[in-house]
Enzyme design. Structure first.
Site, mmCIF file in Angstrom:
data_model
loop_
_atom_site.group_PDB
_atom_site.id
_atom_site.type_symbol
_atom_site.label_atom_id
_atom_site.label_comp_id
_atom_site.label_asym_id
_atom_site.label_seq_id
_atom_site.Cartn_x
_atom_site.Cartn_y
_atom_site.Cartn_z
ATOM 1 N N LEU A 124 -1.843 -6.896 -4.154
ATOM 2 C CA LEU A 124 -0.635 -6.557 -5.126
ATOM 3 C C LEU A 124 0.488 -7.647 -4.748
ATOM 4 C CD1 LEU A 124 1.299 -4.450 -6.426
ATOM 5 C CD2 LEU A 124 1.914 -3.425 -4.127
ATOM 6 N N ARG A 170 -0.521 3.496 4.369
ATOM 7 C CA ARG A 170 0.311 3.413 5.494
ATOM 8 C C ARG A 170 -0.167 4.210 6.729
ATOM 9 N NH1 ARG A 170 4.582 3.602 1.785
ATOM 10 N NH2 ARG A 170 4.207 1.546 1.606
ATOM 11 N N GLU A 213 1.946 -3.436 4.481
ATOM 12 C CA GLU A 213 2.043 -2.049 3.721
ATOM 13 C C GLU A 213 3.511 -1.625 3.961
ATOM 14 O OE1 GLU A 213 -1.088 0.525 3.578
ATOM 15 O OE2 GLU A 213 -2.795 -1.132 4.001
HETATM 16 C C1 FAD Z 1 -1.437 -10.742 7.535
HETATM 17 C C2 FAD Z 1 -1.060 -10.095 6.478
HETATM 18 C C3 FAD Z 1 -1.844 -9.274 5.390
HETATM 19 C C4 FAD Z 1 -1.540 -8.759 4.266
HETATM 20 N N1 FAD Z 1 -2.170 -7.967 3.402
HETATM 21 C C5 FAD Z 1 -2.113 -7.626 2.340
HETATM 22 C C6 FAD Z 1 -3.050 -7.351 1.266
HETATM 23 O O1 FAD Z 1 -4.078 -6.931 1.669
HETATM 24 N N2 FAD Z 1 -2.440 -6.997 0.165
HETATM 25 C C7 FAD Z 1 -1.221 -7.079 -0.531
HETATM 26 O O2 FAD Z 1 -0.983 -6.835 -1.418
HETATM 27 N N3 FAD Z 1 -0.490 -7.786 0.575
HETATM 28 C C8 FAD Z 1 -0.646 -7.979 1.922
HETATM 29 N N4 FAD Z 1 0.470 -8.681 2.650
HETATM 30 C C9 FAD Z 1 1.796 -8.589 2.271
HETATM 31 C C10 FAD Z 1 2.669 -7.799 2.693
HETATM 32 O O3 FAD Z 1 2.569 -6.339 2.233
HETATM 33 C C11 FAD Z 1 4.024 -8.219 2.585
HETATM 34 O O4 FAD Z 1 4.092 -9.527 3.482
HETATM 35 C C12 FAD Z 1 5.129 -7.498 2.754
HETATM 36 O O5 FAD Z 1 5.246 -6.493 2.037
HETATM 37 C C13 FAD Z 1 6.423 -8.004 2.864
HETATM 38 O O6 FAD Z 1 6.589 -8.739 2.001
HETATM 39 P P1 FAD Z 1 7.188 -10.258 2.041
HETATM 40 O O7 FAD Z 1 6.326 -10.837 3.064
HETATM 41 O O8 FAD Z 1 7.536 -10.780 0.756
HETATM 42 O O9 FAD Z 1 8.708 -10.095 2.868
HETATM 43 P P2 FAD Z 1 10.138 -9.756 1.963
HETATM 44 O O10 FAD Z 1 9.979 -8.841 1.244
HETATM 45 O O11 FAD Z 1 10.649 -10.949 1.619
HETATM 46 O O12 FAD Z 1 10.821 -9.487 2.983
HETATM 47 C C14 FAD Z 1 11.515 -10.250 4.166
HETATM 48 C C15 FAD Z 1 12.662 -9.099 4.972
HETATM 49 O O13 FAD Z 1 13.438 -8.675 4.142
HETATM 50 C C16 FAD Z 1 13.897 -7.314 4.313
HETATM 51 N N5 FAD Z 1 14.041 -6.863 2.956
HETATM 52 C C17 FAD Z 1 13.390 -6.935 1.787
HETATM 53 N N6 FAD Z 1 13.941 -6.105 1.022
HETATM 54 C C18 FAD Z 1 15.011 -5.070 1.752
HETATM 55 C C19 FAD Z 1 15.631 -4.059 1.370
HETATM 56 N N7 FAD Z 1 15.701 -3.573 0.221
HETATM 57 N N8 FAD Z 1 16.544 -3.544 2.225
HETATM 58 C C20 FAD Z 1 16.514 -3.832 3.556
HETATM 59 N N9 FAD Z 1 15.618 -4.934 3.953
HETATM 60 C C21 FAD Z 1 14.878 -5.541 3.190
HETATM 61 C C22 FAD Z 1 12.153 -7.055 5.019
HETATM 62 O O14 FAD Z 1 12.195 -5.648 5.695
HETATM 63 C C23 FAD Z 1 11.918 -8.167 5.753
HETATM 64 O O15 FAD Z 1 12.453 -8.086 6.858
HETATM 65 C C24 FAD Z 1 -0.212 -8.806 3.738
HETATM 66 C C25 FAD Z 1 0.775 -9.658 4.901
HETATM 67 C C26 FAD Z 1 0.414 -10.415 5.927
HETATM 68 C C27 FAD Z 1 1.274 -11.169 6.801
#
Ligand code: FAD
Length: 381
Positions: free
Chosen positions: A127, A245, A365
């Site tokens: 995703l 989750r 997640e």
């Molecule tokens: C090891 C690993 C495995 C993963 N595996 C998968 C997978 O298999 N499939 C998949 O699809 N994804 C996967 N992911 C992705 C993961 O789900 C995302 O990294 C996660 O959802 C956060 O998104 P982002 O990294 O873009 O952070 P961002 O969304 O940019 O967030 C950065 C910070 O901003 C905060 N933030 C963002 N929006 C808000 C808001 N509205 N209110 C308050 N705070 C906010 C967040 O809490 C966070 O602290 C994986 C990530 C990692 C690191």
């Protein structure tokens, strides 16, 4: 009378014990090397298939274990107590990929993919993208109708199991003008033209679990490989992640319990001031507090899983259990490092790895803030 929340049915208890025993015997000797090499040997993955934990909810007629979502949660907990990287491999396979196929797959898709997933194929769930994480539905991967199917163009980031997977559930937007109502889920095979697995990330924790970029360049996907309906991919994503989750909650409970086990063992051996450090009340109280937290986290995870299992509302409880368990995992792993003293800070002992592994629970997640958002929404109406 209803049983205690942590009371397992006989088959659940036997299942948990057999998976934990497997983890101790087959996984524990490999943990350090897998962490350092950031690689999970195929021989271990084959043993996970043989154990029956790679197709837990797949019906026996399709080669699976014919068990329940709760069994999947137990397997993730038991494995994560020894290695959370192995826990997440099994978690993604069961609670996201197989779960989504069972729930949304047409007869054709389930006949084609479930026997493969039960027997030998690893699944991945794609995703997230570079520009869309928490705001997942802002995804930019594009699907276009083409002949008798679709073509996909775009890139996915952070995809767990990306290095090993053969079956990928991929979300792309078929109609960006419709916003999130254009999002569609597709089942894509590693060998499809125009699909390549890109860079593997070099991570802080859960290093043996692969995390990869996926690249789609006019990747051709047959029409039959739409999972659910076109334009309903957002529903597939939300609903599977709500369930997934709980699996991450279980991963974090397993991790916390594993760190506590190590700490309890160590404090009974380590002597300072002429006695074992377990004899100091300051140490006892810290361990007692950690045990309370692990028990509370487990109750939250089991409760969310039982609610989901019995068809009751569980979305808030899933967010609560994931948020709390991931924070407990970090705190308990941190305490374990402290109680090991200098030995906690080096790789010859197992707890620094669990401390690094714990961090991911607050990110994937749905980050902690996103869980808080779900809980607050429920609270405030
Ligand atoms: C090891 C690993 C495995 C993963 N595996 C998968 C997978 O298999 N499939 C998949 O699809 N994804 C996967 N992911 C992705 C993961 O789900 C995302 O990294 C996660 O959802 C956060 O998104 P982002 O990294 O873009 O952070 P961002 O969304 O940019 O967030 C950065 C910070 O901003 C905060 N933030 C963002 N929006 C808000 C808001 N509205 N209110 C308050 N705070 C906010 C967040 O809490 C966070 O602290 C994986 C990530 C990692 C690191």
């Amino acid at each position: 009378m209803a049983p205690a929340l942590t009371t397992l049915a006989e088959d659940e208890r036997l299942f948990f014990d057999s998976v934990y025993e497997f983890a101790q015997r087959e996984v524990r000797p490999l943990v350090r090397d897998m962490d350092e090499s950031a690689h999970m040997p195929r021989a271990l993955i084959d043993k996970l298939f043989a154990l029956g934990v790679m197709g837990i909810e797949i019906p026996e007629s399709a080669g699976g274990a014919g068990a329940t979502f709760f069994h999947a949660v137990l397997a993730v907990e038991a494995l994560s107590r020894v290695d959370p990287s192995v826990g997440v491999l099994v978690d993604v396979q069961n609670t996201l990929v197989i779960n989504a196929l069972l729930r949304w797959g047409s007869d054709e898709l389930t006949h084609q993919y479930l026997p493969r997933l039960a027997a030998a194929s690893i699944g991945a769930y794609a995703l997230s993208e570079a520009g869309s994480g928490s705001d997942a539905f802002a995804l930019a991967t594009r699907a276009r109708e083409s002949g008798d199917g679709f073509t996909l163009t775009g890139r996915k980031l952070w995809i767990t199991n990306g290095n090993e997977a053969e079956v990928f559930i991929v979300f792309a937007n078929l109609n960006p003008d419709a916003g999130y109502r254009g999002i569609t889920a597709f089942v894509i095979e590693r060998g499809f033209d125009g699909f390549t697995v890109g860079k593997k990330e070099d991570k802080l924790g859960i290093r043996a679990s692969s995390t990869c970029e996926l690249i789609f360049e006019d990747c051709r996907v047959p029409r039959a490989n739409v999972l659910g309906e076109t334009g309903k991919g957002y529903k597939v994503a939300i609903e599977t992640l709500n369930e997934g989750r709980i699996g991450i909650g279980a991963q974090m409970v397993g991790l916390a319990q594993g760190a506590l086990d190590h700490a309890v063992r160590y404090v009974k051996e380590r002597k300072q001031f002429g006695k074992t450090i377990a004899e100091f009340q300051g140490v006892q109280f810290e361990l007692a507090r950690a045990a309370v937290e692990v028990e509370a986290a487990r109750l939250l995870v089991y409760n969310a899983a039982r609610l989901r299992e019995t068809g009751q509302p569980f979305v808030t409880e899933a967010a609560i259990c994931k948020l709390f368990s991931s924070e407990v995992a970090e705190r308990v792993a941190s305490l374990a490092v402290n109680l090991f003293g200098g030995y906690g800070f080096v790789k010859d002992y197992p707890v620094e790895k669990l401390y690094r592994d714990a961090k991911i629970g607050q990110i994937y997640e749905g980050t902690t803030n996103l869980q808080l958002q779900t809980i607050a929404k429920h609270l405030l109406g």
